[in-house]
Design a protein around this motif. Structure first.
Motif, mmCIF file in Angstrom:
data_model
loop_
_atom_site.group_PDB
_atom_site.id
_atom_site.type_symbol
_atom_site.label_atom_id
_atom_site.label_comp_id
_atom_site.label_asym_id
_atom_site.label_seq_id
_atom_site.Cartn_x
_atom_site.Cartn_y
_atom_site.Cartn_z
ATOM 1 N N GLU A 266 -25.455 -2.158 -31.243
ATOM 2 C CA GLU A 266 -24.786 -3.324 -31.853
ATOM 3 C C GLU A 266 -25.517 -3.707 -33.139
ATOM 4 O O GLU A 266 -26.750 -3.780 -33.156
ATOM 5 C CB GLU A 266 -24.793 -4.510 -30.872
ATOM 6 N N ASP B 282 -27.520 -14.536 -26.665
ATOM 7 C CA ASP B 282 -26.363 -13.833 -26.109
ATOM 8 C C ASP B 282 -25.068 -14.444 -26.628
ATOM 9 O O ASP B 282 -24.931 -15.656 -26.681
ATOM 10 C CB ASP B 282 -26.376 -13.905 -24.584
ATOM 11 N N GLY B 283 -24.136 -13.561 -27.037
ATOM 12 C CA GLY B 283 -22.885 -14.046 -27.607
ATOM 13 C C GLY B 283 -23.044 -14.377 -29.077
ATOM 14 O O GLY B 283 -22.245 -15.111 -29.649
ATOM 15 N N SER B 284 -24.092 -13.806 -29.701
ATOM 16 C CA SER B 284 -24.383 -14.170 -31.097
ATOM 17 C C SER B 284 -23.189 -13.936 -32.009
ATOM 18 O O SER B 284 -23.041 -14.616 -33.023
ATOM 19 C CB SER B 284 -25.594 -13.383 -31.594
ATOM 20 N N SER B 285 -22.306 -13.019 -31.622
ATOM 21 C CA SER B 285 -21.134 -12.750 -32.477
ATOM 22 C C SER B 285 -20.160 -13.921 -32.465
ATOM 23 O O SER B 285 -19.155 -13.902 -33.161
ATOM 24 C CB SER B 285 -20.417 -11.485 -31.984
ATOM 25 N N GLY C 29 -14.154 -7.403 -20.530
ATOM 26 C CA GLY C 29 -13.809 -5.999 -20.745
ATOM 27 C C GLY C 29 -12.437 -5.882 -21.390
ATOM 28 O O GLY C 29 -11.589 -6.768 -21.261
ATOM 29 N N TYR D 44 -12.277 -17.653 -20.358
ATOM 30 C CA TYR D 44 -13.099 -16.562 -20.878
ATOM 31 C C TYR D 44 -13.307 -16.763 -22.369
ATOM 32 O O TYR D 44 -12.350 -16.809 -23.135
ATOM 33 C CB TYR D 44 -12.439 -15.193 -20.637
ATOM 34 N N GLY E 285 -15.856 -14.969 -24.140
ATOM 35 C CA GLY E 285 -16.514 -13.825 -24.764
ATOM 36 C C GLY E 285 -18.013 -14.033 -24.831
ATOM 37 O O GLY E 285 -18.745 -13.170 -25.314
ATOM 38 N N GLY E 286 -18.467 -15.192 -24.310
ATOM 39 C CA GLY E 286 -19.897 -15.479 -24.210
ATOM 40 C C GLY E 286 -20.262 -15.615 -22.739
ATOM 41 O O GLY E 286 -19.811 -16.552 -22.075
ATOM 42 N N MET E 287 -21.060 -14.689 -22.253
ATOM 43 C CA MET E 287 -21.392 -14.656 -20.814
ATOM 44 C C MET E 287 -22.045 -15.956 -20.362
ATOM 45 O O MET E 287 -21.736 -16.479 -19.284
ATOM 46 C CB MET E 287 -22.328 -13.462 -20.596
ATOM 47 N N PHE F 117 -16.464 -14.393 -12.397
ATOM 48 C CA PHE F 117 -16.690 -13.743 -13.696
ATOM 49 C C PHE F 117 -16.813 -12.256 -13.416
ATOM 50 O O PHE F 117 -17.539 -11.846 -12.506
ATOM 51 C CB PHE F 117 -17.979 -14.233 -14.355
ATOM 52 N N TYR G 298 -17.137 -8.239 -15.283
ATOM 53 C CA TYR G 298 -17.193 -7.279 -16.384
ATOM 54 C C TYR G 298 -17.326 -5.916 -15.725
ATOM 55 O O TYR G 298 -18.412 -5.469 -15.390
ATOM 56 C CB TYR G 298 -18.337 -7.534 -17.359
ATOM 57 N N LYS H 160 -20.841 -2.961 -19.525
ATOM 58 C CA LYS H 160 -21.437 -3.258 -20.835
ATOM 59 C C LYS H 160 -22.724 -4.064 -20.701
ATOM 60 O O LYS H 160 -23.658 -3.904 -21.487
ATOM 61 C CB LYS H 160 -20.458 -4.068 -21.705
ATOM 62 N N LEU H 161 -22.778 -4.944 -19.708
ATOM 63 C CA LEU H 161 -23.849 -5.940 -19.671
ATOM 64 C C LEU H 161 -25.158 -5.357 -19.147
ATOM 65 O O LEU H 161 -25.173 -4.529 -18.242
ATOM 66 C CB LEU H 161 -23.399 -7.160 -18.867
ATOM 67 N N ARG H 162 -26.263 -5.785 -19.765
ATOM 68 C CA ARG H 162 -27.580 -5.185 -19.542
ATOM 69 C C ARG H 162 -28.259 -5.739 -18.289
ATOM 70 O O ARG H 162 -28.395 -6.951 -18.140
ATOM 71 C CB ARG H 162 -28.497 -5.448 -20.749
ATOM 72 N N GLU I 186 -29.456 -9.623 -18.740
ATOM 73 C CA GLU I 186 -28.225 -10.414 -18.507
ATOM 74 C C GLU I 186 -27.827 -10.424 -17.019
ATOM 75 O O GLU I 186 -27.680 -11.476 -16.408
ATOM 76 C CB GLU I 186 -27.074 -9.842 -19.344
HETATM 77 P P1 AFP Z 1 -22.505 -10.257 -28.095
HETATM 78 O O1 AFP Z 1 -23.891 -10.755 -27.810
HETATM 79 O O2 AFP Z 1 -22.454 -8.947 -28.835
HETATM 80 O O3 AFP Z 1 -21.614 -11.318 -28.711
HETATM 81 O O4 AFP Z 1 -21.821 -9.873 -26.689
HETATM 82 C C1 AFP Z 1 -21.655 -10.885 -25.766
HETATM 83 C C2 AFP Z 1 -21.719 -10.223 -24.372
HETATM 84 O O5 AFP Z 1 -22.894 -9.531 -24.200
HETATM 85 C C3 AFP Z 1 -21.531 -11.243 -23.254
HETATM 86 O O6 AFP Z 1 -22.022 -12.486 -23.564
HETATM 87 C C4 AFP Z 1 -20.034 -11.284 -23.054
HETATM 88 O O7 AFP Z 1 -19.682 -11.638 -21.747
HETATM 89 C C5 AFP Z 1 -19.603 -9.875 -23.374
HETATM 90 O O8 AFP Z 1 -20.614 -9.314 -24.222
HETATM 91 C C6 AFP Z 1 -18.300 -9.882 -24.130
HETATM 92 O O9 AFP Z 1 -17.884 -8.560 -24.217
HETATM 93 P P2 AFP Z 1 -16.371 -8.215 -24.639
HETATM 94 O O10 AFP Z 1 -16.258 -8.721 -26.056
HETATM 95 O O11 AFP Z 1 -16.307 -6.738 -24.521
HETATM 96 O O12 AFP Z 1 -15.444 -8.902 -23.669
#
Ligand code: AFP
Length: 279
Positions: free
Chosen positions: A35, A86-89, A163, A188, A190-192, A207, A209, A219-221, A225
């Protein structure tokens, strides 16, 4: 443990200030999950590393934003894995984001987790710290004030399905849709962190994923996480699984290992187990 608790609080206050910045731009570098890192990801990672470097009981740290684990000293008992932002985007669209901490004794293994914590940076800044109990704190006048203990009900009504849906397995889509047919509400972001925080504070739900065709290991570590939230949900009276197994029984093959994950109150997790048992 108190010195770690204090270092997390100091980090959270500095991160809150860092978030209030104009620079929500991307840096030139990528993290180990491929990322593109925001400048904020790097800033928050450095804040936490600096605060933890002063804590004698911390042996080693691992961060979602660092390739490898970093050993401060051999003398400390604690290994801390964290996701600095987390969810910085979501920062550039002003949605809630969070920091996640998993506190392990002697090694980065789920079975050695002794406490976990997350911070929500939303309209207010809240912290949830789990050791024997799960406790909620609110940042008031630059201090985290204890509010209450958190407990999950047996059954909830919120559904947070993560997902990319086109890459879901048909049986997973059937499962998610079945909750909506039961009247569950979609929640939902997009931020866990805010998504799991909402389900915790509103008494329950699910919740998810899952493993998807584009991310067969989820996807989640695990270290940063999945295991920290599995610890919190289990201590709050809920459950956390990968579809079949308790997440806190899973091994971790490397620092950035991922896993499908489901967090929820008991009723919803039983439904997931029923649907996934023959998969
Ligand atoms: P970012 O940290 O890249 O914004 O991802 C957030 C995350 O790790 C978690 O917080 C969300 O639940 C998940 O990814 C969102 O993933 P999708 O965008 O694939 O649904």
């Amino acid at each position: 443990m108190n010195d770690i608790f204090n270092a997390i609080q100091k980090s959270a206050k500095r991160i809150k200030d860092a978030i209030d910045t104009k620079d929500v731009g991307y840096s030139e570098s990528e993290n180990s999950s491929g990322e593109i890192q925001l400048q904020l990801d790097i800033t928050c990672d450095m804040i936490i590393e600096e605060e933890f470097s002063h804590v004698p009981s911390i042996n080693t740290i691992a961060s979602e934003e660092k390739k490898d684990a970093l050993c401060f000293r051999d003398s400390g008992d604690y290994f801390i894995a964290y996701d600095p932002l987390d969810g910085s985007s979501l920062v550039d669209v002003n949605l809630s984001v969070g920091s996640i901490f998993g506190i392990y004794k002697n090694s980065f293994e789920a079975k050695n987790m002794v406490a976990s914590c997350y911070i929500v940076y939303g309209p207010r800044v809240e912290m949830v710290f789990a050791c024997n109990k799960v406790k909620l704190y609110l940042l008031q006048n630059h201090e985290f004030e204890y509010i209450k203990e958190i407990h999950l009900n047996e059954k909830g009504n919120l559904n947070a399905p993560g997902g990319t849906q086109q890459n879901w397995q048909p049986y997973h889509k059937k499962l998610v849709d079945s909750f909506f047919k039961e009247g569950y509400r979609l929640r939902y972001s997009g931020g866990m962190v805010p998504d799991l925080h909402q389900i915790l504070l509103k008494g329950g739900g699910l919740f998810s994923y899952p493993a998807t065709s584009d991310k067969p290991n989820g996807k989640l570590r695990k270290l940063f996480e999945v295991f920290p939230f599995a610890f919190i949900y289990s201590k709050a009276g809920g459950s956390a699984i990968d579809g079949k197994n308790n997440l806190l029984t899973l091994a971790c093959s490397h620092v950035h290992d991922t896993s499908p994950c489901f967090f929820g109150s008991k009723y919803e997790i039983t439904r997931v187990l029923d649907e996934y048992k023959n998969r």
